[in-house]
Design a protein around this motif. Structure first.
Motif, short mmCIF file in Angstrom:
data_model
loop_
_atom_site.label_atom_id
_atom_site.label_comp_id
_atom_site.label_asym_id
_atom_site.label_seq_id
_atom_site.Cartn_x
_atom_site.Cartn_y
_atom_site.Cartn_z
N THR A 22 27.12 -12.89 3.98
CA THR A 22 27.38 -13.02 5.42
C THR A 22 26.09 -13.38 6.15
O THR A 22 26.01 -13.26 7.37
N TYR A 23 25.09 -13.79 5.37
CA TYR A 23 23.85 -14.38 5.88
C TYR A 23 22.87 -13.40 6.51
O TYR A 23 22.05 -13.79 7.34
N TYR A 24 22.94 -12.14 6.12
CA TYR A 24 21.86 -11.23 6.51
C TYR A 24 20.63 -11.61 5.70
O TYR A 24 20.72 -11.95 4.51
N SER A 25 19.48 -11.55 6.37
CA SER A 25 18.25 -11.94 5.71
C SER A 25 17.14 -10.95 6.06
O SER A 25 17.39 -9.92 6.70
N ALA A 26 15.92 -11.23 5.63
CA ALA A 26 14.77 -10.36 5.89
C ALA A 26 13.63 -11.21 6.41
O ALA A 26 13.33 -12.26 5.85
N THR A 27 12.99 -10.76 7.48
CA THR A 27 11.90 -11.52 8.07
C THR A 27 10.57 -11.21 7.37
O THR A 27 10.49 -10.34 6.50
N SER A 28 9.54 -11.91 7.79
CA SER A 28 8.21 -11.73 7.21
C SER A 28 7.62 -10.36 7.50
O SER A 28 6.66 -9.94 6.85
N LYS A 29 8.20 -9.64 8.47
CA LYS A 29 7.68 -8.32 8.83
C LYS A 29 8.19 -7.21 7.92
O LYS A 29 7.77 -6.05 8.05
N THR A 30 9.08 -7.54 7.01
CA THR A 30 9.61 -6.55 6.09
C THR A 30 8.78 -6.51 4.81
O THR A 30 7.96 -7.40 4.55
N PHE A 31 9.02 -5.50 3.99
CA PHE A 31 8.32 -5.41 2.71
C PHE A 31 8.58 -6.66 1.88
O PHE A 31 7.65 -7.30 1.37
N ILE A 32 9.85 -7.02 1.75
CA ILE A 32 10.19 -8.18 0.93
C ILE A 32 9.60 -9.45 1.51
O ILE A 32 9.07 -10.31 0.79
N GLY A 33 9.67 -9.60 2.84
CA GLY A 33 9.13 -10.79 3.47
C GLY A 33 7.64 -10.94 3.28
O GLY A 33 7.12 -12.07 3.18
N SER A 34 6.93 -9.81 3.23
CA SER A 34 5.48 -9.87 3.06
C SER A 34 5.09 -10.47 1.72
O SER A 34 4.04 -11.11 1.59
N LEU A 35 5.93 -10.29 0.71
CA LEU A 35 5.64 -10.86 -0.61
C LEU A 35 5.68 -12.38 -0.56
O LEU A 35 4.84 -13.07 -1.16
N ASN A 70 0.82 -1.21 0.00
CA ASN A 70 0.00 0.00 0.00
C ASN A 70 0.86 1.26 0.00
O ASN A 70 0.48 2.28 -0.58
N ASP A 71 2.02 1.19 0.67
CA ASP A 71 2.94 2.32 0.64
C ASP A 71 3.41 2.59 -0.79
O ASP A 71 3.52 3.74 -1.23
N SER A 72 3.70 1.52 -1.52
CA SER A 72 4.13 1.67 -2.92
C SER A 72 3.03 2.31 -3.74
O SER A 72 3.29 3.21 -4.56
N TYR A 73 1.81 1.85 -3.54
CA TYR A 73 0.70 2.41 -4.30
C TYR A 73 0.50 3.89 -3.98
O TYR A 73 0.22 4.70 -4.88
N THR A 74 0.66 4.24 -2.72
CA THR A 74 0.50 5.65 -2.31
C THR A 74 1.57 6.52 -2.96
O THR A 74 1.28 7.62 -3.45
N GLU A 75 2.81 6.03 -2.98
CA GLU A 75 3.90 6.82 -3.56
C GLU A 75 3.72 6.99 -5.07
O GLU A 75 3.99 8.07 -5.62
N LEU A 76 3.26 5.95 -5.75
CA LEU A 76 2.97 6.09 -7.17
C LEU A 76 1.89 7.14 -7.40
O LEU A 76 1.99 7.99 -8.29
N THR A 77 0.86 7.07 -6.57
CA THR A 77 -0.24 8.04 -6.68
C THR A 77 0.25 9.46 -6.42
O THR A 77 -0.12 10.41 -7.13
N ASP A 78 1.07 9.62 -5.39
CA ASP A 78 1.63 10.94 -5.07
C ASP A 78 2.43 11.50 -6.23
O ASP A 78 2.29 12.68 -6.60
N LEU A 79 3.30 10.67 -6.80
CA LEU A 79 4.12 11.13 -7.92
C LEU A 79 3.24 11.47 -9.12
O LEU A 79 3.55 12.41 -9.87
N GLY A 80 2.17 10.73 -9.30
CA GLY A 80 1.25 11.04 -10.38
C GLY A 80 0.64 12.42 -10.22
O GLY A 80 0.51 13.19 -11.19
N ARG A 81 0.26 12.77 -9.01
CA ARG A 81 -0.32 14.09 -8.75
C ARG A 81 0.73 15.19 -8.91
O ARG A 81 0.44 16.25 -9.48
N LEU A 82 1.94 14.94 -8.42
CA LEU A 82 2.98 15.96 -8.49
C LEU A 82 3.44 16.24 -9.92
O LEU A 82 3.88 17.35 -10.23
N THR A 83 3.36 15.24 -10.78
CA THR A 83 3.86 15.38 -12.15
C THR A 83 2.76 15.58 -13.18
O THR A 83 3.03 15.71 -14.36
#
Length: 316
Positions: free
Chosen positions: A201-214, A148-161
């Motif tokens: 070095t084995y850094y990862s992303a949990t389910s609580k991140t944007f990538i993890g939610s996908l 939803n954050d991504s959708y909001t930012e796309l919408t914002d940029l659409g209005r600004l441009t």
């Protein structure tokens, strides 16, 4: 995660797995930017205030210091209004790349481009305040925490441009593309497990991140989740080789193929990893680092990579 996204590790590249989740995806798996053709400017659209920035007229000299922002601008047809982009922006082909940095933004260098709008992901060194003093409008679009954050930012940029309809189309295509891919994933009685690698070095992303939610949308279980139950790692814990081997994930996704030259063969060569089911059965998935670290329209491509990998795993 664009190379400035909000990760702590892999220093800036992970650390901002944003600025680390793109031309427009015109349907599932497509990565063709939207056309720059547009109707005549609507004078009634301005002045416009979005995200704390007010524009009196349609911007024609935009400077983008975030790769995701760059991809979004071109995806909504505002590419012809972009005068300069940062040194990490590389999509779509032919963007006006410069030596401007989103990591160490220089107000004077940015102002020298005569921008009437600057798009940033992180307000590093109080760059927004510096540019505001120079009468340069700044729109801040932080790394998305949700779709939803991504959708909001796309919408914002659409209005600004002045590309509201194109931005709305981009959002619709993202939503429809992702929904279609997720819908077609076969249901399993036992969820598949996965390991998502940000660097070697084995850094990862949990389910609580944007990538993890996908991955959660596709029904996968993240082996990194137990490593950050208290949230102290901000969703990006560093695992150990031993814990990964013990978890023996069904799938391994590599988001460090460009930065760190990791591949199925380098993973198989790690001590003790050749016996992992994901390695043994050819389920090590090499992702495009850029697509995996940016949160624009090409997120659909990333979801397709995930669903394609899942569909190849025989039902148990």
């Amino acid at each position: 995660m664009t190379k400035y996204a909000t990760v702590g590790p892999r220093k800036a590249a992970l650390a901002l797995a944003a600025l680390a989740v793109a031309g427009l995806v015109a349907g599932c798996g497509s990565s063709t930017p939207a056309t720059s053709a547009r109707p005549a400017t609507s004078a009634s659209a301005f002045p416009v205030t979005v995200g704390g920035v007010t524009l009196s007229q349609r911007p024609t000299h935009i400077v983008s210091l975030t790769p995701t922002g760059t991809e979004m601008l071109f995806a909504i047809g505002a590419g012809s209004q972009v005068a300069a982009v940062d040194d990490q922006s590389n999509y779509p082909a032919g963007v006006p790349k410069t030596n401007l940095s989103g990591y160490q933004p220089d107000a004077e260098a940015i102002a020298a481009k005569s921008p009437d709008l600057v798009v940033i992901s992180e307000d590093i060194n109080d760059i927004k305040q510096q540019l505001t003093k120079l009468k340069v409008p700044v729109y801040v679009m932080p790394a998305a925490a949700t779709l939803n954050d991504s959708y909001t930012e796309l919408t914002d940029l659409g209005r600004l441009t002045d590309h509201q309809s194109q931005a709305a189309n981009a959002v619709t295509q993202m939503k429809d593309g992702i929904a279609s891919l997720v819908k077609d994933v076969p249901k399993r009685t036992k969820p598949l497990t996965y390991y998502y690698e940000l660097d070697q070095t084995y850094y990862s992303a949990t389910s609580k991140t944007f990538i993890g939610s996908l991955f959660s949308m596709v029904g996968l279980t993240n082996i990194a989740d137990p490593a950050d139950t208290d949230g102290k790692a901000g969703g990006y814990p560093q695992l150990s080789a031993e814990s990964i081997v013990k978890a023996n994930p069904d799938l391994i996704f590599l988001a460090d193929t460009k930065c760190c030259q990791q591949s199925a063969s380098t993973v198989a060569a790690r001590p003790g990893w050749s016996g992992l089911s994901a390695v043994r059965d050819g389920r090590v998935v090499a992702l495009d680092d850029d697509i995996a670290s940016r949160w624009g329209p090409r997120v659909v491509n990333l979801v397709k990579d995930i669903t394609d990998a899942v569909e190849k795993v025989p039902a148990s």
